[in-house]
Design an enzyme around this catalytic site. Structure first.
Site, PDB file in Angstrom:
ATOM      1  N   THR B  66       1.073  -1.203  -0.051  1.00  0.00           N
ATOM      2  CA  THR B  66       0.026   0.198   0.111  1.00  0.00           C
ATOM      3  C   THR B  66       0.961   1.392  -0.027  1.00  0.00           C
ATOM      4  O   THR B  66       0.412   2.602  -0.240  1.00  0.00           O
ATOM      5  CB  THR B  66      -0.852   0.192   1.288  1.00  0.00           C
ATOM      6  OG1 THR B  66      -0.048  -0.273   2.512  1.00  0.00           O
ATOM      7  CG2 THR B  66      -1.881  -1.044   1.229  1.00  0.00           C
ATOM      8  N   GLY B 107      -3.784   2.156   8.967  1.00  0.00           N
ATOM      9  CA  GLY B 107      -2.314   1.810   8.838  1.00  0.00           C
ATOM     10  C   GLY B 107      -1.525   3.072   8.779  1.00  0.00           C
ATOM     11  O   GLY B 107      -0.684   3.503   9.658  1.00  0.00           O
ATOM     12  N   ILE B 227      -4.352  14.004   1.768  1.00  0.00           N
ATOM     13  CA  ILE B 227      -3.474  12.891   1.058  1.00  0.00           C
ATOM     14  C   ILE B 227      -2.114  12.835   1.436  1.00  0.00           C
ATOM     15  O   ILE B 227      -1.359  13.992   1.100  1.00  0.00           O
ATOM     16  CB  ILE B 227      -3.929  12.996  -0.341  1.00  0.00           C
ATOM     17  CG1 ILE B 227      -5.338  12.825  -0.599  1.00  0.00           C
ATOM     18  CG2 ILE B 227      -3.260  11.826  -1.011  1.00  0.00           C
ATOM     19  CD1 ILE B 227      -6.076  11.698  -0.086  1.00  0.00           C
ATOM     20  N   ASN B 229       0.277  10.905   0.151  1.00  0.00           N
ATOM     21  CA  ASN B 229       1.084  10.829  -1.250  1.00  0.00           C
ATOM     22  C   ASN B 229       0.240  10.543  -2.278  1.00  0.00           C
ATOM     23  O   ASN B 229      -0.558   9.464  -2.354  1.00  0.00           O
ATOM     24  CB  ASN B 229       2.004   9.347  -1.112  1.00  0.00           C
ATOM     25  CG  ASN B 229       2.793   9.317  -2.203  1.00  0.00           C
ATOM     26  OD1 ASN B 229       2.350   9.430  -3.337  1.00  0.00           O
ATOM     27  ND2 ASN B 229       4.179   8.978  -2.038  1.00  0.00           N
ATOM     28  N   GLN B 236      -3.982   3.139  -4.685  1.00  0.00           N
ATOM     29  CA  GLN B 236      -4.774   2.266  -3.760  1.00  0.00           C
ATOM     30  C   GLN B 236      -6.221   2.415  -4.212  1.00  0.00           C
ATOM     31  O   GLN B 236      -6.991   1.339  -4.280  1.00  0.00           O
ATOM     32  CB  GLN B 236      -4.829   2.898  -2.148  1.00  0.00           C
ATOM     33  CG  GLN B 236      -3.592   2.127  -1.725  1.00  0.00           C
ATOM     34  CD  GLN B 236      -3.918   2.442  -0.052  1.00  0.00           C
ATOM     35  OE1 GLN B 236      -3.626   3.384   0.303  1.00  0.00           O
ATOM     36  NE2 GLN B 236      -4.165   1.274   0.562  1.00  0.00           N
ATOM     37  N   LYS B 299      -7.076  10.682   6.724  1.00  0.00           N
ATOM     38  CA  LYS B 299      -7.931   9.773   7.338  1.00  0.00           C
ATOM     39  C   LYS B 299      -7.864   8.496   6.272  1.00  0.00           C
ATOM     40  O   LYS B 299      -7.484   8.591   5.218  1.00  0.00           O
ATOM     41  CB  LYS B 299      -9.498  10.400   7.299  1.00  0.00           C
ATOM     42  CG  LYS B 299      -9.589  11.309   8.132  1.00  0.00           C
ATOM     43  CD  LYS B 299     -11.042  11.721   8.255  1.00  0.00           C
ATOM     44  CE  LYS B 299     -11.639  12.537   7.014  1.00  0.00           C
ATOM     45  NZ  LYS B 299     -12.871  13.044   7.227  1.00  0.00           N
ATOM     46  N   GLY B 300      -8.355   7.456   6.808  1.00  0.00           N
ATOM     47  CA  GLY B 300      -8.327   5.989   6.181  1.00  0.00           C
ATOM     48  C   GLY B 300      -8.804   6.047   4.539  1.00  0.00           C
ATOM     49  O   GLY B 300      -9.748   6.702   4.574  1.00  0.00           O
ATOM     50  N   GLY B 302      -7.679   3.322   2.184  1.00  0.00           N
ATOM     51  CA  GLY B 302      -7.472   2.068   1.257  1.00  0.00           C
ATOM     52  C   GLY B 302      -8.977   1.496   0.931  1.00  0.00           C
ATOM     53  O   GLY B 302      -9.062   1.078  -0.303  1.00  0.00           O
ATOM     54  N   GLU B 303      -9.833   1.451   1.641  1.00  0.00           N
ATOM     55  CA  GLU B 303     -11.022   0.597   1.307  1.00  0.00           C
ATOM     56  C   GLU B 303     -12.065   1.289   0.782  1.00  0.00           C
ATOM     57  O   GLU B 303     -13.349   0.926   0.298  1.00  0.00           O
ATOM     58  CB  GLU B 303     -11.590  -0.133   2.815  1.00  0.00           C
ATOM     59  CG  GLU B 303     -10.807  -1.448   2.935  1.00  0.00           C
ATOM     60  CD  GLU B 303     -10.536  -1.415   4.481  1.00  0.00           C
ATOM     61  OE1 GLU B 303     -10.848  -2.672   4.905  1.00  0.00           O
ATOM     62  OE2 GLU B 303     -10.549  -0.651   5.362  1.00  0.00           O
TER      63      GLU B 303
END
Lengths: 76, 344
Positions: B66, B107, B227, B229, B236, B299-300, B302-303
């Protein structure tokens, strides 16, 4: 993305957010990244194999290991 | 959603299902919302700067592809005012400080916050080392007089390369640690709803005669705070959208109910998208700085890419055909019976 945005430098603002290339990219694409399996530490690893029972329903009374243990470097 | 609708030419969509055609293809537009809670898991990090000004950070964190190595490098370099090349991130060893690991899109926020705090603690040690140097003009003055930027320490009128400074002042190196507690136990988490959001858009075509469904375009508009990166974040989301497409149109574990085994338990028969299945994908980030989330305001992420992507496709299939399929994957056998009325 521009080269400027990817330049590895601290000049001119925050590094957060920049589209920096993956730092682990080169080792991964050249096949030199280390996997956990390749990290040698401690004594040699023991390998196991799951052997399915030939009897679907029953009670284990004894496990016959004598023959297998006669082989060199087999641990019990 | 408005940004996505504008970019996706949503006005081309006809609200009456089955009314947009191109030859023997029925074309449909669909969208769906995405939402993910923003979690922070307890995490810790250690960081060390050596006499050469090289920084090594250690966490038992994972990088499952990731980009963890990369964003942690950015966070450490940014916090310490050193070049990215001066940072080495070491992960994936259970002897290193405990982190939350990868999962639940937490993560980056969890490990990143712990590392940021470790770096801030290290920076304070460097600054203290500057101020306690006999004869330095910065002695007994405020912390503001000392800055570290571009790999150099500036105190008063004087600038010294960090490596030189370390060799002179702390040749044994300096160490620091930092940690973050689980987000759920903090006041900010109890007082504020913390989520990241997205809107997914899909355009599909459905063959009138065969019922074959092809995704033509997908767009994700993502609001996940700051963000870290832009490149790894985009990757992702692209990956998530691709899996959303797979879930919507292809992926299915077929259970043999007689013997309890999965019939298609390999990649030859469990279909996942290949390049020719993946259409024109686009990702747009709407940046915001959520000052309640964590020190970065990130904030999260990936999903969010997979959350809603499949639903947008299912809605697009309905818009194209008038057939509402309630069960993934949307294979042609599920739409074909309903096509007879619309696809004459």
């Amino acid at each position: 993305m521009t080269d400027k945005a990817q330049r590895h430098t601290t000049s001119g603002g925050s590094l957060i957010g920049r589209p920096v290339d993956r730092v682990d990219g080169p080792v991964k694409v050249t096949g030199t990244a280390t996997y956990a399996y390749e990290v040698a530490e401690g004594p040699p690893s023991a390998f196991g194999f799951v052997l399915g029972a030939g009897i679907a329903k029953g009670r284990i009374l004894e496990i016959e290991t004598g023959l297998g243990c006669r082989f060199r470097r087999v641990t019990s | 959603m408005q940004e996505g609708a504008r970019r996706f030419s949503w006005e081309r969509r006809r609200s009456e299902p089955g009314s947009l055609r191109e030859g023997r293809k029925l074309v449909g537009f669909g969208m769906a919302a995405a939402i993910r809670p923003n979690y922070i898991g307890a995490a810790a990090a250690s960081v060390r700067i050596d006499a050469e000004g090289r920084v090594t950070a250690r966490l038992d964190m994972t990088d499952i592809g990731t980009g963890t190595y990369t964003i942690l490098t950015q966070i450490a370099a940014d916090a310490l005012g050193v070049p990215l090349a001066a940072i080495t991130i070491e992960l994936g060893d259970s002897r290193y400080p405990l982190t939350a690991g990868s999962g639940g899109s937490w993560g980056a926020a969890s490990a990143g916050t712990a590392l940021l705090r470790a770096c801030e603690a290290l920076k304070r040690k460097i600054v203290n080392a500057v101020r306690t140097q006999p004869g330095t003009p910065a002695q007994n003055s405020g912390t503001d007089d000392v800055t570290i930027a571009a790999g150099a320490v500036r105190f008063g009128e004087r600038t010294e390369a960090l490596a030189e400074f370390m060799r002179r002042v702390a040749p044994q190196g300096l160490d620091a640690t930092g940690s973050v507690e689980a987000g759920a136990s903090t006041e900010s988490y109890r007082a504020f709803s913390q989520h990241s959001y997205g809107a997914h858009f899909a355009e599909v075509s459905v063959d009138c005669d065969t019922g074959e469904i092809r995704a033509r375009r997908l767009l994700a508009v993502i609001g996940a705070g700051r963000i870290l990166n832009a490149k790894t974040a985009r990757s992702q989301i692209l990956g998530g959208m691709t899996w959303g497409l797979g879930a919507a149109l292809m992926e299915e574990s077929v259970l043999d109910r007689r013997y309890g085994c999965f019939v298609n338990h390999d990649l030859a028969e469990y279909h996942v998208p290949v390049n020719s299945d993946v259409p024109d994908l686009d990702v747009v980030f709407i940046e915001e700085n959520d000052d309640k989330a964590n020190p970065f305001g990130a904030k999260g992420l990936g999903e969010l890419g997979v959350c809603g992507a499949g639903a947008a496709i299912a809605n697009a299939v309905y818009n194209a055909t008038g057939v509402r399929v309630r069960e993934f994957p949307l294979t042609l056998d599920k739409v074909l019976p309903g096509l007879a009325t619309v696809a004459l």
